[in-house]
Design an enzyme around this catalytic site. Structure first.
Site, PDB file in Angstrom:
ATOM      1  N   GLU A  40      32.878  41.740  32.354  1.00 23.73           N
ATOM      2  CA  GLU A  40      33.663  42.971  32.230  1.00 23.73           C
ATOM      3  C   GLU A  40      33.165  43.804  31.046  1.00 23.73           C
ATOM      4  OE1 GLU A  40      38.018  44.177  30.555  1.00 23.73           O
ATOM      5  OE2 GLU A  40      37.744  42.156  31.361  1.00 23.73           O
ATOM      6  N   ASP A  44      31.545  47.469  31.611  1.00 21.74           N
ATOM      7  CA  ASP A  44      32.179  48.631  30.985  1.00 21.74           C
ATOM      8  C   ASP A  44      31.140  49.514  30.304  1.00 21.74           C
ATOM      9  OD1 ASP A  44      34.596  50.081  29.751  1.00 21.74           O
ATOM     10  OD2 ASP A  44      33.542  49.389  27.972  1.00 21.74           O
ATOM     11  N   ASP A 113      39.537  45.537  35.762  1.00 19.57           N
ATOM     12  CA  ASP A 113      38.651  44.601  35.058  1.00 19.57           C
ATOM     13  C   ASP A 113      37.654  43.965  36.024  1.00 19.57           C
ATOM     14  OD1 ASP A 113      40.061  45.154  32.762  1.00 19.57           O
ATOM     15  OD2 ASP A 113      41.216  43.287  32.772  1.00 19.57           O
ATOM     16  N   GLU A 116      34.742  46.339  36.805  1.00 20.30           N
ATOM     17  CA  GLU A 116      33.774  46.346  35.701  1.00 20.30           C
ATOM     18  C   GLU A 116      32.956  45.060  35.695  1.00 20.30           C
ATOM     19  OE1 GLU A 116      35.777  49.214  32.331  1.00 20.30           O
ATOM     20  OE2 GLU A 116      36.308  47.086  32.310  1.00 20.30           O
TER      21      GLU A 116
END
Length: 225
Positions: A40, A44, A113, A116
């Site tokens: 994640e 991101d 989440d 990502e």
């Protein structure tokens, strides 16, 4: 994972060489084993870079503030959760018993989440070029729709804020019909707002149908033609 991943591969338009990366991306920290928080983190950063680069190229005269606001709109949790719903990630998430019982498979933050984490997993499974191409294919509709200087809130957000300001219940959205094969589907969505007749809208994605329904509801509430 609870379901065969073949359908998920079709939905996200990517086939993993290392399926273990996908399994990790779908594993919440409440589940035993290696979870998705590191993926994640990676996803991101990659997402922010790819979207920033796309906006910089698309709007050569836009100011930094407008670029930042557009990027924030495109990478915020709500947008990512919409992708998670469109991809049906709730059917593939690996959750601990407590998280599963509390409905974590449909929680907005958990879905965001996971999206990502998938991005991070795709990068490790391929390279930045392939990962960037995939992200841009997911975002094509949203990138085409966004413009600097415009209110970045979509109809669903505006409808929610309108109802909250009047202390009314939030709207509900239900897919009542789906037709066609993956990547060529038509979704029929019903929007329920207290005190109003149900609103039906059709779109080429669940998100499009929901946004159309929200826009209709907002116009009715504001007595617009």
């Amino acid at each position: 994972m609870k379901k065969n991943v073949t359908e998920l591969y079709k939905t996200i338009d990517y086939i993993f060489a290392d399926q273990g990366l996908l399994e990790q991306a779908m594993t919440h920290r409440s589940h035993k084993g290696q979870h998705n928080e590191r993926l994640e983190f990676l996803g991101d950063s990659i997402l922010s870079f790819v979207i920033a680069n796309a906006l910089y190229a698309k709007f050569p005269k836009a100011r930094e503030g407008d670029l930042s606001r557009m990027r924030s709109t495109l990478v915020r949790g709500q947008t990512l959760a919409e992708f998670g719903l469109e991809f049906g990630l709730g059917d593939y998430l690996r959750l601990g018993p407590g998280e599963l019982k509390s409905g974590g498979f449909r929680r907005e933050s958990t879905l965001a989440d996971a999206v990502e984490a998938i991005i991070g997993a795709v990068f490790l499974d391929s390279d930045i070029e392939r990962c960037g191409e995939l992200i841009l294919s997911w975002y094509e509709e949203r990138l085409n729709a966004i413009s600097p200087g415009l209110n970045q809130k979509d109809p669903k957000t505006l409808l929610q804020e309108h109802l909250q300001a009047r202390k009314l219940s939030l709207p509900g959205y239900t897919v009542v019909d789906t037709k066609g094969q993956a990547h060529n589907q038509t979704f029929t969505v019903e929007c329920i707002v207290d005190g109003m007749d149900s609103i039906i809208s059709v779109g080429s994605s669940r998100r499009k149908a929901e946004q159309k329904a929200a826009e209709k509801a907002l116009k009715i509430l504001k007595n617009e033609p």
